[in-house]
Design a protein around this motif. Structure first.
Motif, PDB file in Angstrom:
ATOM      1  N   LEU A  53       0.830  -1.206   0.000  1.00 51.79           N
ATOM      2  CA  LEU A  53       0.000   0.000   0.000  1.00 51.79           C
ATOM      3  C   LEU A  53       0.865   1.256   0.000  1.00 51.79           C
ATOM      4  CD1 LEU A  53      -2.834   1.228   0.175  1.00 51.79           C
ATOM      5  CD2 LEU A  53      -2.651   1.081   2.668  1.00 51.79           C
ATOM      6  N   VAL A  54       1.890   1.278   0.832  1.00 53.24           N
ATOM      7  CA  VAL A  54       2.782   2.440   0.907  1.00 53.24           C
ATOM      8  C   VAL A  54       3.506   2.653  -0.419  1.00 53.24           C
ATOM      9  CG1 VAL A  54       4.864   3.372   2.002  1.00 53.24           C
ATOM     10  CG2 VAL A  54       3.086   2.325   3.401  1.00 53.24           C
ATOM     11  N   VAL A  55       3.966   1.561  -1.036  1.00 54.82           N
ATOM     12  CA  VAL A  55       4.644   1.657  -2.340  1.00 54.82           C
ATOM     13  C   VAL A  55       3.712   2.257  -3.386  1.00 54.82           C
ATOM     14  CG1 VAL A  55       5.603   0.320  -4.247  1.00 54.82           C
ATOM     15  CG2 VAL A  55       6.282  -0.207  -1.908  1.00 54.82           C
ATOM     16  N   ALA A  56       2.470   1.751  -3.429  1.00 56.77           N
ATOM     17  CA  ALA A  56       1.517   2.201  -4.447  1.00 56.77           C
ATOM     18  C   ALA A  56       1.161   3.675  -4.290  1.00 56.77           C
ATOM     19  CB  ALA A  56       0.247   1.344  -4.383  1.00 56.77           C
ATOM     20  N   VAL A  57       1.006   4.121  -3.050  1.00 50.73           N
ATOM     21  CA  VAL A  57       0.544   5.488  -2.796  1.00 50.73           C
ATOM     22  C   VAL A  57       1.670   6.512  -2.884  1.00 50.73           C
ATOM     23  CG1 VAL A  57      -0.468   7.019  -1.061  1.00 50.73           C
ATOM     24  CG2 VAL A  57      -1.412   4.728  -1.409  1.00 50.73           C
ATOM     25  N   SER A  58       2.835   6.173  -2.335  1.00 51.35           N
ATOM     26  CA  SER A  58       3.886   7.185  -2.168  1.00 51.35           C
ATOM     27  C   SER A  58       4.903   7.235  -3.310  1.00 51.35           C
ATOM     28  CB  SER A  58       4.643   6.933  -0.860  1.00 51.35           C
ATOM     29  OG  SER A  58       5.387   5.723  -0.938  1.00 51.35           O
ATOM     30  N   GLY A  59       4.987   6.147  -4.092  1.00 49.22           N
ATOM     31  CA  GLY A  59       6.056   6.028  -5.082  1.00 49.22           C
ATOM     32  C   GLY A  59       6.303   7.233  -5.972  1.00 49.22           C
ATOM     33  N   PRO A  60       5.326   7.667  -6.753  1.00 52.16           N
ATOM     34  CA  PRO A  60       5.569   8.781  -7.686  1.00 52.16           C
ATOM     35  C   PRO A  60       5.963  10.078  -6.991  1.00 52.16           C
ATOM     36  CG  PRO A  60       3.566   7.606  -8.267  1.00 52.16           C
ATOM     37  CD  PRO A  60       3.989   7.089  -6.928  1.00 52.16           C
ATOM     38  N   PHE A  61       5.350  10.353  -5.852  1.00 48.74           N
ATOM     39  CA  PHE A  61       5.596  11.628  -5.182  1.00 48.74           C
ATOM     40  C   PHE A  61       7.010  11.692  -4.590  1.00 48.74           C
ATOM     41  CE2 PHE A  61       1.056  10.573  -4.848  1.00 48.74           C
ATOM     42  CZ  PHE A  61       0.547  11.594  -5.617  1.00 48.74           C
ATOM     43  N   LEU A  62       7.436  10.605  -3.947  1.00 47.75           N
ATOM     44  CA  LEU A  62       8.773  10.594  -3.364  1.00 47.75           C
ATOM     45  C   LEU A  62       9.848  10.604  -4.443  1.00 47.75           C
ATOM     46  CD1 LEU A  62       8.328   8.154  -0.345  1.00 47.75           C
ATOM     47  CD2 LEU A  62       8.537  10.640  -0.314  1.00 47.75           C
ATOM     48  N   ASN A 329       9.338   5.565 -14.064  1.00 45.86           N
ATOM     49  CA  ASN A 329       9.580   4.278 -13.410  1.00 45.86           C
ATOM     50  C   ASN A 329       8.811   4.164 -12.100  1.00 45.86           C
ATOM     51  OD1 ASN A 329      11.292   2.682 -15.070  1.00 45.86           O
ATOM     52  ND2 ASN A 329      13.015   4.023 -14.602  1.00 45.86           N
ATOM     53  N   SER A 330       8.670   5.282 -11.390  1.00 42.08           N
ATOM     54  CA  SER A 330       7.908   5.243 -10.133  1.00 42.08           C
ATOM     55  C   SER A 330       6.429   4.990 -10.413  1.00 42.08           C
ATOM     56  CB  SER A 330       8.078   6.544  -9.357  1.00 42.08           C
ATOM     57  OG  SER A 330       7.422   7.625  -9.985  1.00 42.08           O
ATOM     58  N   LEU A 331       5.931   5.512 -11.534  1.00 45.88           N
ATOM     59  CA  LEU A 331       4.549   5.219 -11.934  1.00 45.88           C
ATOM     60  C   LEU A 331       4.398   3.727 -12.211  1.00 45.88           C
ATOM     61  CD1 LEU A 331       3.816   8.196 -14.372  1.00 45.88           C
ATOM     62  CD2 LEU A 331       2.869   7.873 -12.073  1.00 45.88           C
ATOM     63  N   PHE A 332       5.422   3.145 -12.839  1.00 44.85           N
ATOM     64  CA  PHE A 332       5.402   1.705 -13.096  1.00 44.85           C
ATOM     65  C   PHE A 332       5.315   0.922 -11.788  1.00 44.85           C
ATOM     66  CE2 PHE A 332       8.158  -2.088 -13.033  1.00 44.85           C
ATOM     67  CZ  PHE A 332       7.363  -2.936 -13.788  1.00 44.85           C
ATOM     68  N   VAL A 333       6.138   1.284 -10.817  1.00 48.29           N
ATOM     69  CA  VAL A 333       6.135   0.575  -9.528  1.00 48.29           C
ATOM     70  C   VAL A 333       4.777   0.716  -8.846  1.00 48.29           C
ATOM     71  CG1 VAL A 333       7.162   0.474  -7.223  1.00 48.29           C
ATOM     72  CG2 VAL A 333       8.626   0.821  -9.219  1.00 48.29           C
ATOM     73  N   SER A 334       4.218   1.918  -8.841  1.00 51.84           N
ATOM     74  CA  SER A 334       2.957   2.157  -8.147  1.00 51.84           C
ATOM     75  C   SER A 334       1.793   1.421  -8.806  1.00 51.84           C
ATOM     76  CB  SER A 334       2.656   3.656  -8.105  1.00 51.84           C
ATOM     77  OG  SER A 334       3.539   4.311  -7.243  1.00 51.84           O
ATOM     78  N   PHE A 335       1.678   1.546 -10.120  1.00 49.16           N
ATOM     79  CA  PHE A 335       0.523   0.944 -10.786  1.00 49.16           C
ATOM     80  C   PHE A 335       0.663  -0.562 -10.948  1.00 49.16           C
ATOM     81  CE2 PHE A 335      -0.303   5.383 -11.741  1.00 49.16           C
ATOM     82  CZ  PHE A 335      -1.688   5.441 -11.572  1.00 49.16           C
ATOM     83  N   SER A 336       1.895  -1.081 -10.957  1.00 47.77           N
ATOM     84  CA  SER A 336       2.052  -2.533 -10.950  1.00 47.77           C
ATOM     85  C   SER A 336       1.596  -3.084  -9.599  1.00 47.77           C
ATOM     86  CB  SER A 336       3.505  -2.928 -11.229  1.00 47.77           C
ATOM     87  OG  SER A 336       4.387  -2.402 -10.251  1.00 47.77           O
ATOM     88  N   ASN A 337       1.891  -2.363  -8.507  1.00 51.26           N
ATOM     89  CA  ASN A 337       1.399  -2.776  -7.187  1.00 51.26           C
ATOM     90  C   ASN A 337      -0.121  -2.678  -7.115  1.00 51.26           C
ATOM     91  OD1 ASN A 337       3.403  -3.302  -4.696  1.00 51.26           O
ATOM     92  ND2 ASN A 337       4.442  -2.077  -6.243  1.00 51.26           N
ATOM     93  N   LEU A 338      -0.688  -1.660  -7.762  1.00 45.56           N
ATOM     94  CA  LEU A 338      -2.144  -1.557  -7.826  1.00 45.56           C
ATOM     95  C   LEU A 338      -2.723  -2.752  -8.576  1.00 45.56           C
ATOM     96  CD1 LEU A 338      -4.779   0.003  -7.381  1.00 45.56           C
ATOM     97  CD2 LEU A 338      -4.312   1.246  -9.515  1.00 45.56           C
ATOM     98  N   GLY A 339      -2.070  -3.138  -9.674  1.00 45.04           N
ATOM     99  CA  GLY A 339      -2.520  -4.300 -10.442  1.00 45.04           C
ATOM    100  C   GLY A 339      -2.472  -5.575  -9.615  1.00 45.04           C
ATOM    101  N   ILE A 340      -1.412  -5.731  -8.816  1.00 47.58           N
ATOM    102  CA  ILE A 340      -1.298  -6.903  -7.942  1.00 47.58           C
ATOM    103  C   ILE A 340      -2.466  -6.944  -6.960  1.00 47.58           C
ATOM    104  CG2 ILE A 340       0.059  -7.950  -6.087  1.00 47.58           C
ATOM    105  CD1 ILE A 340       2.574  -6.893  -7.548  1.00 47.58           C
ATOM    106  N   THR A 341      -2.768  -5.781  -6.361  1.00 48.12           N
ATOM    107  CA  THR A 341      -3.852  -5.705  -5.384  1.00 48.12           C
ATOM    108  C   THR A 341      -5.197  -6.042  -6.017  1.00 48.12           C
ATOM    109  OG1 THR A 341      -2.635  -3.985  -4.185  1.00 48.12           O
ATOM    110  CG2 THR A 341      -4.973  -4.214  -3.691  1.00 48.12           C
ATOM    111  N   VAL A 342      -5.487  -5.422  -7.164  1.00 51.77           N
ATOM    112  CA  VAL A 342      -6.759  -5.662  -7.850  1.00 51.77           C
ATOM    113  C   VAL A 342      -6.849  -7.105  -8.336  1.00 51.77           C
ATOM    114  CG1 VAL A 342      -8.143  -5.044  -9.870  1.00 51.77           C
ATOM    115  CG2 VAL A 342      -7.017  -3.250  -8.531  1.00 51.77           C
ATOM    116  N   GLY A 343      -5.761  -7.601  -8.928  1.00 48.75           N
ATOM    117  CA  GLY A 343      -5.762  -8.959  -9.450  1.00 48.75           C
ATOM    118  C   GLY A 343      -6.005  -9.989  -8.364  1.00 48.75           C
TER     119      GLY A 343
END
Length: 397
Positions: A53-62, A329-343
Motif C-alpha cells: 500500500l505504501v509503495v503504491a501510494v507514495s512512489g511517484p511523489f517521493l 519508473n515510479s509510476l510503473f512501480v505504483s501501478f504494478s502494485n495496484l494491479g497486484i492488489t486488484v488482481g
C-alpha cells in the motif's frame, strides 16, 4: 561512462534482489512472526499489505521529490535503510516496531528501483542500455527464485533472526558496491516538478498505465493462489508444490532474459503479443493442469511467461515517459502494485464463487483487457501519425 565494470550493473541488481527479498521474503516467515509476537495470522498479514500500500501510494511523489538529488546518494540511502530495517526486524521486541520498519523501506522501494533502472541505462553506451536494464530486472526474478525460499528456509532451519540478518547482509553488500564502485551521478538537468508532472497530461500515457495495471492484474490474479491451484486442481503434495515454486522462480530468471532479447528485436510486437500469450497459457493450464505431470511442465512455461510481464510492462510505460524517466519508473512501480492488489482481489472472488479450477479465467479476462488497451494505444498512435502527415502535405501544397 563506456568503461563501466560489468560488476557495477550486478551491484545494482543485487540491490534490487535485496529489496525483493525484504518485500516478499516476509511471506515465507509469517508463521514464525505470529509465534514470536503471539499475534493472529491476519495481524501478521499487515506486514505484507502495508508494504504494498505504501509503495503504491507514495512512489511517484517521493521519486519526484528526489529527482534533483545525486543518484548515487539516493541509491546508498535506500539500501542502507533496507539493511537497517532488516536488522530491526531481527531484534524487534514488539510487533508495532516491526510494522513501522515495514513502512520505512516501502518508502525507499520505488525510489531505489526507479533510479537504479535509469542509472543502469546511463552507465553503458546507448545501444547496450536495454541489456543493462534487463540485468537489473534479473534482481527481481532471482529474488523470487532464491531470496524468498532462502529466507523461509533460514527462518525454519536456523532462526527468524538469521533470516532477517541474511536480507540485511545482502543490502550491506550492495551498499559497499555502490559506495566504492558507482561514480557520482548528479542530476544533469534539474527538471521542475511541473515538467515531470506534465507527462500525466498525455492521454497516451494513461493507456500505457492501464495496460501495465491490467497486465499485473492478469499475472497475480492467478499466481497469488498458485500453491492452492497446484494442490486442489493438479493434486500435488506439499513437497511437489515447494518444488514447483522453486522451478517457477528459477525459470523466471531465464524468461527475463528471453523477453529482454525479444524487446530488443521488436518492442511493439513483443508488447502487443504478451497478454495474448499469457491468455493462451492460462487456457492450457485450465485444460491440462489436472494432470500433475502436465502441470509440472506448464509451471515452467508459466514462470518464463510470468517474468516477461515485469520487463514488458516497464518498457511499455517508459516508451511514453521518456521526458521524466525516474518519475515514469515510479509510476510503473505504483501501478504494478495496484494491479497486484486488484488482481489478487478479483482472483479471490472468482475462487470463492466458482472454485479453484475456474480461477484462471480471471487471468484470461485481465489479459484480454490489457491487449485491448495496448491495441487502443497503437491505433491512436497510427491515427495521430496520419493526421501529422496530412498536415505536412497540406502545408507543402
Amino acid at each position: 561512462m563506456k568503461n563501466v565494470h560489468p560488476l557495477l550493473i550486478f551491484v545494482l541488481a543485487l540491490g534490487v534482489f535485496g529489496i525483493i527479498t525484504t518485500e516478499m521474503g516476509i511471506i515465507g516467515v509469517l508463521p514464525e512472526v505470529t509465534q514470536q509476537f503471539r499475534i493472529t495470522a491476519a495481524q501478521a498479514g499487515w506486514l505484507v499489505s502495508i508494504f504494498a500500500l505504501v509503495v503504491a501510494v507514495s512512489g511517484p511523489f517521493l521519486t519526484l521529490l528526489a529527482s534533483g538529488i545525486n543518484r548515487k546518494t539516493i541509491l546508498l540511502s535506500a539500501v542502507l535503510l533496507f539493511a537497517l530495517s532488516n536488522t530491526v526486524y531481527a531484534f524487534a521486541e514488539s510487533f508495532e516496531t516491526m510494522l513501522i520498519f515495514r513502512i520505512l523501506p516501502a518508502l525507499a522501494h520505488p525510489v531505489f528501483f526507479s533510479v537504479a533502472l535509469v542509472a543502469a541505462a546511463e552507465l553503458v553506451p546507448r545501444e547496450q542500455s536495454g541489456k543493462a536494464v534487463t540485468k537489473v530486472f534479473a534482481g527481481i526474478t532471482v529474488g523470487f527464485a532464491f531470496g524468498v525460499p532462502l529466507t523461509s528456509y533460514l527462518a525454519k532451519s536456523v532462526s527468524l533472526e538469521a533470516a532477517f540478518l541474511f536480507a540485511a547482509a545482502v543490502s550491506l553488500i550492495a551498499f559497499a558496491g555502490i559506495l566504492f564502485g558507482l561514480p557520482s551521478m548528479p542530476a544533469r538537468e534539474k527538471r521542475t516538478y511541473g515538467q515531470q508532472l506534465g507527462i500525466l497530461r498525455k492521454p497516451q500515457l494513461w493507456l500505457h498505465i492501464a495496460a501495465v495495471t491490467l497486465i499485473f492484474a492478469a499475472m497475480f490474479s492467478v499466481y497469488s493462489y498458485f500453491a492452492e491451484y497446484l494442490g486442489q486442481v493438479a493434486h500435488m503434495s506439499g513437497a511437489w508444490i515447494s518444488a514447483m515454486l522453486m522451478v517457477f522462480g528459477i525459470v523466471m530468471i531465464f524468461g527475463n532474459f528471453l523477453f529482454g532479447g525479444l524487446l530488443q528485436k521488436s518492442a511493439t510486437r513483443t508488447i502487443a503479443a504478451f497478454p495474448l500469450l499469457y491468455a493462451v497459457m492460462y487456457v492450457l493450464v485450465y485444460c491440462l493442469g489436472t494432470s500433475p505431470l502436465s502441470m509440472a511442465v506448464l509451471a515452467a512455461v508459466w514462470g518464463a511467461v510470468h517474468s516477461g510481464g515485469l520487463i514488458v510492462s516497464q518498457t511499455w510505460l517508459m516508451e511514453e515517459a521518456k521526458e521524466a524517466p525516474e518519475f515514469g519508473n515510479s509510476l510503473f512501480v505504483s501501478f504494478s502494485n495496484l494491479g497486484i492488489t486488484v488482481g489478487a482481489a478479483v482472483g479471490g472472488w472468482f475462487l470463492t464463487l466458482w472454485g479453484v479450477h475456474q480461477l484462471v479465467w480471471s487471468g484470461v479476462l485481465f489479459a484480454l483487457l490489457a491487449f485491448v488497451s495496448i491495441l487502443a494505444k497503437l491505433v491512436r498512435g497510427k491515427s495521430q501519425q496520419s493526421i501529422l502527415r496530412g498536415g505536412t502535405i497540406t502545408e507543402k501544397h
